[in-house]
Design a protein around this motif. Structure first.
Motif, PDB file in Angstrom:
ATOM      1  N   GLY A   1     -15.048  16.746  -7.802  1.00 36.75           N
ATOM      2  CA  GLY A   1     -13.750  16.559  -7.192  1.00 36.75           C
ATOM      3  C   GLY A   1     -13.416  15.084  -7.072  1.00 36.75           C
ATOM      4  N   SER A   2     -12.207  14.690  -7.492  1.00 32.89           N
ATOM      5  CA  SER A   2     -11.794  13.299  -7.354  1.00 32.89           C
ATOM      6  C   SER A   2     -11.705  12.950  -5.875  1.00 32.89           C
ATOM      7  CB  SER A   2     -10.449  13.079  -8.040  1.00 32.89           C
ATOM      8  OG  SER A   2     -10.540  13.317  -9.431  1.00 32.89           O
ATOM      9  N   ARG A   3     -12.202  11.757  -5.517  1.00 33.97           N
ATOM     10  CA  ARG A   3     -12.226  11.376  -4.116  1.00 33.97           C
ATOM     11  C   ARG A   3     -12.305   9.856  -3.958  1.00 33.97           C
ATOM     12  NH1 ARG A   3     -17.963  12.953  -4.421  1.00 33.97           N
ATOM     13  NH2 ARG A   3     -17.108  14.732  -5.556  1.00 33.97           N
ATOM     14  N   TRP A   4     -11.995   9.386  -2.766  1.00 33.79           N
ATOM     15  CA  TRP A   4     -12.245   8.000  -2.390  1.00 33.79           C
ATOM     16  C   TRP A   4     -12.734   7.999  -0.953  1.00 33.79           C
ATOM     17  CZ3 TRP A   4     -10.023   4.870   1.448  1.00 33.79           C
ATOM     18  CH2 TRP A   4      -9.003   5.496   2.197  1.00 33.79           C
ATOM     19  N   GLY A   5     -13.454   6.955  -0.559  1.00 32.96           N
ATOM     20  CA  GLY A   5     -13.970   6.976   0.787  1.00 32.96           C
ATOM     21  C   GLY A   5     -14.438   5.630   1.293  1.00 32.96           C
ATOM     22  N   LEU A   6     -14.762   5.615   2.567  1.00 35.27           N
ATOM     23  CA  LEU A   6     -15.337   4.472   3.257  1.00 35.27           C
ATOM     24  C   LEU A   6     -16.645   4.923   3.882  1.00 35.27           C
ATOM     25  CD1 LEU A   6     -12.134   3.344   5.185  1.00 35.27           C
ATOM     26  CD2 LEU A   6     -13.057   2.250   3.152  1.00 35.27           C
ATOM     27  N   ARG A   7     -17.697   4.156   3.652  1.00 35.65           N
ATOM     28  CA  ARG A   7     -19.008   4.463   4.229  1.00 35.65           C
ATOM     29  C   ARG A   7     -19.517   3.207   4.925  1.00 35.65           C
ATOM     30  NH1 ARG A   7     -21.397   5.808  -0.129  1.00 35.65           N
ATOM     31  NH2 ARG A   7     -21.189   8.063  -0.009  1.00 35.65           N
TER      32      ARG A   7
ATOM     33  N   GLY B   1     -34.632  -0.114  15.138  1.00 34.39           N
ATOM     34  CA  GLY B   1     -34.638   0.968  14.157  1.00 34.39           C
ATOM     35  C   GLY B   1     -33.475   1.930  14.261  1.00 34.39           C
ATOM     36  N   LEU B   2     -32.481   1.607  15.068  1.00 32.36           N
ATOM     37  CA  LEU B   2     -31.335   2.499  15.267  1.00 32.36           C
ATOM     38  C   LEU B   2     -30.099   1.941  14.581  1.00 32.36           C
ATOM     39  CD1 LEU B   2     -30.490   5.102  16.800  1.00 32.36           C
ATOM     40  CD2 LEU B   2     -29.743   3.608  18.676  1.00 32.36           C
ATOM     41  N   LYS B   3     -29.332   2.827  13.936  1.00 37.12           N
ATOM     42  CA  LYS B   3     -28.098   2.442  13.268  1.00 37.12           C
ATOM     43  C   LYS B   3     -26.953   3.349  13.697  1.00 37.12           C
ATOM     44  CE  LYS B   3     -29.902   0.666   8.853  1.00 37.12           C
ATOM     45  NZ  LYS B   3     -29.865   0.850   7.366  1.00 37.12           N
ATOM     46  N   ALA B   4     -25.758   2.784  13.738  1.00 36.22           N
ATOM     47  CA  ALA B   4     -24.537   3.581  13.830  1.00 36.22           C
ATOM     48  C   ALA B   4     -24.044   3.800  12.409  1.00 36.22           C
ATOM     49  CB  ALA B   4     -23.472   2.851  14.644  1.00 36.22           C
ATOM     50  N   VAL B   5     -23.634   5.023  12.088  1.00 33.19           N
ATOM     51  CA  VAL B   5     -23.181   5.337  10.739  1.00 33.19           C
ATOM     52  C   VAL B   5     -21.834   6.055  10.810  1.00 33.19           C
ATOM     53  CG1 VAL B   5     -25.495   5.479   9.731  1.00 33.19           C
ATOM     54  CG2 VAL B   5     -24.468   7.526  10.740  1.00 33.19           C
ATOM     55  N   MET B   6     -21.039   5.919   9.746  1.00 30.68           N
ATOM     56  CA  MET B   6     -19.757   6.610   9.652  1.00 30.68           C
ATOM     57  C   MET B   6     -19.428   6.861   8.186  1.00 30.68           C
ATOM     58  SD  MET B   6     -17.609   4.232   8.124  1.00 30.68           S
ATOM     59  CE  MET B   6     -15.969   4.739   8.529  1.00 30.68           C
ATOM     60  N   GLN B   7     -18.582   7.860   7.964  1.00 35.11           N
ATOM     61  CA  GLN B   7     -18.080   8.128   6.623  1.00 35.11           C
ATOM     62  C   GLN B   7     -16.719   8.796   6.720  1.00 35.11           C
ATOM     63  OE1 GLN B   7     -20.626  10.486   4.078  1.00 35.11           O
ATOM     64  NE2 GLN B   7     -19.436  10.066   2.256  1.00 35.11           N
ATOM     65  N   LEU B   8     -15.786   8.272   5.972  1.00 36.43           N
ATOM     66  CA  LEU B   8     -14.457   8.858   5.830  1.00 36.43           C
ATOM     67  C   LEU B   8     -14.223   9.071   4.347  1.00 36.43           C
ATOM     68  CD1 LEU B   8     -12.452   6.500   8.240  1.00 36.43           C
ATOM     69  CD2 LEU B   8     -13.282   8.808   8.752  1.00 36.43           C
ATOM     70  N   GLU B   9     -13.951  10.309   3.932  1.00 33.38           N
ATOM     71  CA  GLU B   9     -13.796  10.595   2.503  1.00 33.38           C
ATOM     72  C   GLU B   9     -12.698  11.620   2.292  1.00 33.38           C
ATOM     73  OE1 GLU B   9     -17.330  10.950  -0.144  1.00 33.38           O
ATOM     74  OE2 GLU B   9     -16.547  12.976  -0.513  1.00 33.38           O
ATOM     75  N   GLY B  10     -11.784  11.305   1.419  1.00 34.46           N
ATOM     76  CA  GLY B  10     -10.679  12.206   1.126  1.00 34.46           C
ATOM     77  C   GLY B  10     -10.604  12.552  -0.345  1.00 34.46           C
ATOM     78  N   GLY B  11     -10.238  13.788  -0.640  1.00 31.41           N
ATOM     79  CA  GLY B  11     -10.048  14.210  -2.017  1.00 31.41           C
ATOM     80  C   GLY B  11      -8.599  14.076  -2.437  1.00 31.41           C
ATOM     81  N   PHE B  12      -8.378  13.981  -3.731  1.00 30.17           N
ATOM     82  CA  PHE B  12      -7.024  13.912  -4.263  1.00 30.17           C
ATOM     83  C   PHE B  12      -6.983  14.538  -5.647  1.00 30.17           C
ATOM     84  CE2 PHE B  12      -9.180   9.961  -5.376  1.00 30.17           C
ATOM     85  CZ  PHE B  12      -8.930   9.835  -6.737  1.00 30.17           C
ATOM     86  N   GLU B  13      -5.781  14.887  -6.067  1.00 25.67           N
ATOM     87  CA  GLU B  13      -5.581  15.487  -7.383  1.00 25.67           C
ATOM     88  C   GLU B  13      -5.178  14.397  -8.370  1.00 25.67           C
ATOM     89  OE1 GLU B  13      -6.401  18.563  -7.752  1.00 25.67           O
ATOM     90  OE2 GLU B  13      -6.691  18.873  -5.605  1.00 25.67           O
TER      91      GLU B  13
END
Length: 348
Positions: free
Chosen positions: A60-66, A74-86
């Motif tokens: 699937g075509s997509r773009w995102g921010l990670r 040893g601790l991390k904050a993590v995030m992900q934003l990813e959206g699909g497109f046609e």
């Protein structure tokens, strides 16, 4: 190569070192091809062939921010934003959602990751590696069951990787944004989990998924899936096998079925992969048991770009309506379907 965005400079505007160790990456994938299908319903009745530009064929075509931030110890904050497109129209995928593929934030340590938001189910996380077509958007195990790549809303999720073992579990308070009803915690609830283990040439895993009806009246109805799979590599060949059982009383007509698949991937050259796979759905108390067969060739033009050709055939009997793009999708019920896709995929 992913483009790195350094947000430390921005962080300095808001108090110096708060964001100094944060990294955010923009990434994406664009996949498009020309698809041919026969036995497609015509508006005036009957059927005909269809040639079209198709988006998201192997992926699937997509773009995102990670992003991640080192919190120390040893601790991390993590995030992900990813959206699909046609790719063919430029429109948003996943029913018009801006971030319909991923939208979560969490904490990560040696013990694993706990994340909150819109996320993949355990079937998607674990079973994808046992499908020869890697859950390709078209002509794969998803043709028979799209919920294998479910992404429930309102989810808390745990994922841990310990040497060769991966374990995951999640709980959704409302899988399709119809839940979270006061006093009715079962409405649209979704739970699941599973484990996988890799040891040398062998890899195997199992996952479970269950969701409830999305209204108060249907909260005690459920759809339960159990899936298992394995792959084994010997030389340039990788063999795959998988199974999924389904008991669904949420659907308008209750469904019980088993899905079986098997296939091979052969690395003919360092740049060329050849894949063959077969899928079969056995519906309980019904003779409408469709099957599909896929042959695919994928050629790497570079580390980020590949060209592919996929040929598929769906066989129907006793009125089943499996099309190469899913049940009831671009197919005259009871007819068989031949399809061919030629396309290109680019990652950035």
């Amino acid at each position: 190569m992913k483009m790195k965005l350094c947000v430390a400079a921005v962080g300095c505007l808001f108090g110096g070192a708060v964001f100094a160790q944060t990294n955010v990456a923009i990434y994406g994938l664009v996949d498009a091809g020309i698809e041919y299908l026969d036995e497609v319903p015509k508006a005036a009745g009957g059927s005909g062939s269809l040639v079209r530009l198709a988006s998201g064929n192997l992926s699937g075509s997509r773009w995102g921010l990670r992003g991640s931030e080192d919190l120390g110890n040893g601790l991390k904050a993590v995030m992900q934003l990813e959206g699909g497109f046609e790719t063919d129209t430029g429109m948003l995928g996943q029913s018009g959602r801006l971030f319909g593929r991923h939208a979560y934030v969490g904490l990560q340590g040696a013990w694993g990751t706990v994340s909150l938001g819109h996320q993949q189910n355990s079937l998607y996380d674990l079973i994808i590696r046992y499908d020869p077509m890697s859950f390709a958007s078209r002509y794969s195990a998803l043709t028979h069951d799209s919920t294998l790549t479910g992404r429930p809303d309102n989810t808390i999720k745990y994922t841990g990787k310990f040497s060769n073992l991966t374990a995951t579990a999640f709980y959704s308070f409302g899988r399709n944004n119809d839940g979270e009803v006061p006093g009715e915690s079962k409405v649209s609830r979704n739970i699941g989990g599973g484990v996988s283990y890799s040891a040398g040439a062998a890899d195997f895993g199992i996952a479970y998924d269950q969701f409830q009806g999305n209204t108060v009246a249907t909260k005690d109805q459920s759809a339960r899936r159990l899936a298992a799979g394995a792959n084994y590599t010997f030389g340039p060949v990788k063999a795959f096998a998988g199974y999924r059982s389904l008991k669904d009383t949420v659907a308008a007509a209750p469904v019980r079925s088993n899905l079986y698949w098997a296939g091979l991937k052969y690395k003919l050259t360092p740049a060329l992969d050849l894949t063959g796979a077969g899928y079969y759905t056995d519906r309980k108390n019904s003779g409408a048991d469709p099957w599909s067969f896929v042959l695919s060739a994928d050629y790497s033009l570079s580390k980020r770009t590949d060209a592919y050709t996929t040929l598929g055939y769906a066989g129907n009997k006793n009125g089943s309506n499996l099309g190469l793009n899913g049940f009831g999708s671009n197919i005259v019920a009871g007819e068989d379907q031949l399809g061919l896709v030629v396309g290109i995929r680019h990652r950035f």
